[in-house]
Scaffold this motif. Structure first.
Motif, PDB file in Angstrom:
ATOM      1  N   TYR A 169     -15.362   6.438 -46.107  1.00  0.00           N
ATOM      2  CA  TYR A 169     -15.939   7.775 -45.888  1.00  0.00           C
ATOM      3  C   TYR A 169     -14.986   8.576 -44.997  1.00  0.00           C
ATOM      4  CZ  TYR A 169     -19.952   5.138 -47.513  1.00  0.00           C
ATOM      5  OH  TYR A 169     -20.777   4.326 -48.247  1.00  0.00           O
ATOM      6  N   PRO A 170     -13.847   8.998 -45.538  1.00  0.00           N
ATOM      7  CA  PRO A 170     -12.785   9.583 -44.697  1.00  0.00           C
ATOM      8  C   PRO A 170     -13.154  10.917 -44.055  1.00  0.00           C
ATOM      9  CG  PRO A 170     -12.274   9.840 -47.015  1.00  0.00           C
ATOM     10  CD  PRO A 170     -13.485   8.968 -46.957  1.00  0.00           C
ATOM     11  N   ILE A 171     -12.692  11.084 -42.807  1.00  0.00           N
ATOM     12  CA  ILE A 171     -12.813  12.379 -42.126  1.00  0.00           C
ATOM     13  C   ILE A 171     -11.844  13.356 -42.778  1.00  0.00           C
ATOM     14  CG2 ILE A 171     -12.365  13.595 -39.950  1.00  0.00           C
ATOM     15  CD1 ILE A 171     -13.375  11.061 -38.503  1.00  0.00           C
ATOM     16  N   ASN A 172     -10.635  12.873 -43.066  1.00  0.00           N
ATOM     17  CA  ASN A 172      -9.641  13.626 -43.827  1.00  0.00           C
ATOM     18  C   ASN A 172      -8.990  12.656 -44.804  1.00  0.00           C
ATOM     19  OD1 ASN A 172      -9.705  16.303 -42.902  1.00  0.00           O
ATOM     20  ND2 ASN A 172      -8.406  15.842 -41.138  1.00  0.00           N
ATOM     21  N   ILE A 173      -8.393  13.197 -45.837  1.00  0.00           N
ATOM     22  CA  ILE A 173      -7.714  12.344 -46.812  1.00  0.00           C
ATOM     23  C   ILE A 173      -6.565  11.603 -46.121  1.00  0.00           C
ATOM     24  CG2 ILE A 173      -6.372  12.317 -48.970  1.00  0.00           C
ATOM     25  CD1 ILE A 173      -9.412  12.966 -49.262  1.00  0.00           C
ATOM     26  N   GLY A 174      -6.521  10.303 -46.313  1.00  0.00           N
ATOM     27  CA  GLY A 174      -5.510   9.479 -45.656  1.00  0.00           C
ATOM     28  C   GLY A 174      -6.080   8.683 -44.490  1.00  0.00           C
ATOM     29  N   HIS A 175      -7.337   8.928 -44.148  1.00  0.00           N
ATOM     30  CA  HIS A 175      -8.016   8.220 -43.053  1.00  0.00           C
ATOM     31  C   HIS A 175      -7.935   6.708 -43.303  1.00  0.00           C
ATOM     32  CE1 HIS A 175     -12.031   8.016 -40.542  1.00  0.00           C
ATOM     33  NE2 HIS A 175     -11.209   7.018 -40.235  1.00  0.00           N
ATOM     34  N   THR A 176      -7.228   6.026 -42.418  1.00  0.00           N
ATOM     35  CA  THR A 176      -6.914   4.604 -42.590  1.00  0.00           C
ATOM     36  C   THR A 176      -7.517   3.795 -41.446  1.00  0.00           C
ATOM     37  OG1 THR A 176      -4.833   5.217 -43.669  1.00  0.00           O
ATOM     38  CG2 THR A 176      -4.955   2.987 -42.781  1.00  0.00           C
ATOM     39  N   LEU A 177      -7.928   2.572 -41.733  1.00  0.00           N
ATOM     40  CA  LEU A 177      -8.456   1.667 -40.709  1.00  0.00           C
ATOM     41  C   LEU A 177      -7.517   0.471 -40.570  1.00  0.00           C
ATOM     42  CD1 LEU A 177     -12.208   1.512 -41.848  1.00  0.00           C
ATOM     43  CD2 LEU A 177     -11.184   3.052 -40.151  1.00  0.00           C
ATOM     44  N   VAL A 178      -7.224   0.094 -39.341  1.00  0.00           N
ATOM     45  CA  VAL A 178      -6.383  -1.070 -39.065  1.00  0.00           C
ATOM     46  C   VAL A 178      -7.258  -2.080 -38.333  1.00  0.00           C
ATOM     47  CG1 VAL A 178      -4.198  -1.869 -38.108  1.00  0.00           C
ATOM     48  CG2 VAL A 178      -4.483   0.557 -38.693  1.00  0.00           C
ATOM     49  N   HIS A 184       2.954   2.120 -36.266  1.00  0.00           N
ATOM     50  CA  HIS A 184       3.847   1.953 -37.422  1.00  0.00           C
ATOM     51  C   HIS A 184       3.192   2.533 -38.684  1.00  0.00           C
ATOM     52  CE1 HIS A 184       6.937   0.064 -39.815  1.00  0.00           C
ATOM     53  NE2 HIS A 184       6.042  -0.584 -40.514  1.00  0.00           N
ATOM     54  N   LEU A 185       1.929   2.192 -38.883  1.00  0.00           N
ATOM     55  CA  LEU A 185       1.225   2.672 -40.069  1.00  0.00           C
ATOM     56  C   LEU A 185       0.984   4.180 -40.011  1.00  0.00           C
ATOM     57  CD1 LEU A 185      -1.326  -0.253 -40.427  1.00  0.00           C
ATOM     58  CD2 LEU A 185       0.504   0.305 -42.039  1.00  0.00           C
ATOM     59  N   ALA A 186       0.780   4.709 -38.806  1.00  0.00           N
ATOM     60  CA  ALA A 186       0.523   6.148 -38.660  1.00  0.00           C
ATOM     61  C   ALA A 186       1.688   6.966 -39.208  1.00  0.00           C
ATOM     62  CB  ALA A 186       0.251   6.493 -37.198  1.00  0.00           C
ATOM     63  N   LYS A 187       2.902   6.468 -38.997  1.00  0.00           N
ATOM     64  CA  LYS A 187       4.072   7.187 -39.535  1.00  0.00           C
ATOM     65  C   LYS A 187       3.964   7.309 -41.049  1.00  0.00           C
ATOM     66  CE  LYS A 187       7.311   5.751 -35.977  1.00  0.00           C
ATOM     67  NZ  LYS A 187       8.551   5.017 -35.673  1.00  0.00           N
ATOM     68  N   ALA A 188       3.582   6.219 -41.677  1.00  0.00           N
ATOM     69  CA  ALA A 188       3.456   6.229 -43.138  1.00  0.00           C
ATOM     70  C   ALA A 188       2.300   7.112 -43.587  1.00  0.00           C
ATOM     71  CB  ALA A 188       3.265   4.802 -43.646  1.00  0.00           C
ATOM     72  N   ILE A 234      -5.940   9.097 -33.318  1.00  0.00           N
ATOM     73  CA  ILE A 234      -6.248   7.674 -33.297  1.00  0.00           C
ATOM     74  C   ILE A 234      -7.625   7.542 -32.650  1.00  0.00           C
ATOM     75  CG2 ILE A 234      -5.654   5.425 -32.270  1.00  0.00           C
ATOM     76  CD1 ILE A 234      -3.643   6.273 -34.358  1.00  0.00           C
ATOM     77  N   GLY A 235      -8.524   6.795 -33.298  1.00  0.00           N
ATOM     78  CA  GLY A 235      -9.853   6.576 -32.732  1.00  0.00           C
ATOM     79  C   GLY A 235     -10.180   5.101 -32.733  1.00  0.00           C
ATOM     80  N   GLN A 236     -10.836   4.648 -31.683  1.00  0.00           N
ATOM     81  CA  GLN A 236     -11.197   3.225 -31.628  1.00  0.00           C
ATOM     82  C   GLN A 236     -12.489   3.125 -30.829  1.00  0.00           C
ATOM     83  OE1 GLN A 236     -11.106   0.327 -29.338  1.00  0.00           O
ATOM     84  NE2 GLN A 236     -11.732  -0.719 -31.214  1.00  0.00           N
ATOM     85  N   HIS A 283      -9.018   3.716 -36.136  1.00  0.00           N
ATOM     86  CA  HIS A 283      -8.958   4.790 -37.131  1.00  0.00           C
ATOM     87  C   HIS A 283      -7.653   5.564 -36.968  1.00  0.00           C
ATOM     88  CE1 HIS A 283     -13.393   4.821 -38.082  1.00  0.00           C
ATOM     89  NE2 HIS A 283     -13.433   4.263 -36.875  1.00  0.00           N
ATOM     90  N   ILE A 284      -6.980   5.807 -38.069  1.00  0.00           N
ATOM     91  CA  ILE A 284      -5.859   6.751 -38.093  1.00  0.00           C
ATOM     92  C   ILE A 284      -6.337   7.919 -38.953  1.00  0.00           C
ATOM     93  CG2 ILE A 284      -3.459   7.169 -38.737  1.00  0.00           C
ATOM     94  CD1 ILE A 284      -3.062   4.081 -38.696  1.00  0.00           C
TER      95      ILE A 284
END
Ligand SMILES: [Zn+2]
Length: 145
Positions: free
Chosen positions: A31-40, A66-70, A82-84, A100-101
């Protein structure tokens, strides 16, 4: 009921995988906040950061950067957040540590949590309380402040 993220780690549940190594995975937020919202997240189950060894937390955040750059490059965002969250009170919806990224765009209208106005004295008081509770042994026996 089994932890949703543990089920994803064990490939029992579908997810859009971004990254995997022996200790961590990254997936797209369903359920992304924005497109590309990634979880690590760590493969091993920890409810919050308080349960996680410091060296693993370190690896988690290095990997996150590292992943945030991508992520930023992939969605061509102007920035990222970044959210945690830890615990129900912090709106942690799944009790398995995750970062969250969230890609951010100029004028995307996504709001960070609202801010409070406090006095400088209140800031100092809370800073002292935090310093008094730092477990120095856990930081390689070196005070950080
Ligand atoms: Zn879990």
């Amino acid at each position: 009921m089994k932890c949703i993220f543990c089920s994803i780690v064990e490939k029992e549940r579908e997810a859009a995988y971004v990254y995997e190594d022996k200790d961590f995975i990254a997936i797209m937020d369903k359920y992304p906040i924005n497109i590309g919202h990634t979880l690590v997240l760590p493969k091993r189950h920890y409810s919050t950061l308080l349960d996680m060894p410091l060296n693993e937390i370190s690896k988690l955040f290095v990997l996150t950067a590292h992943l945030a750059k991508a992520v930023v490059r992939s969605v061509n965002s102007d920035g990222f957040s970044i959210g945690q969250n830890n615990g129900e009170a912090a709106n942690q919806l799944i009790p398995h540590v995750h970062v969250h990224i969230v890609p951010r765009h100029i004028n995307d209208m996504t709001k960070w949590a609202s801010r409070r106005f406090v006095t400088f004295e209140q800031l100092i008081l809370v800073a002292e309380q935090i310093k008094n509770r730092l477990v120095v042994e856990e930081i390689n026996n070196k005070p950080v402040i």
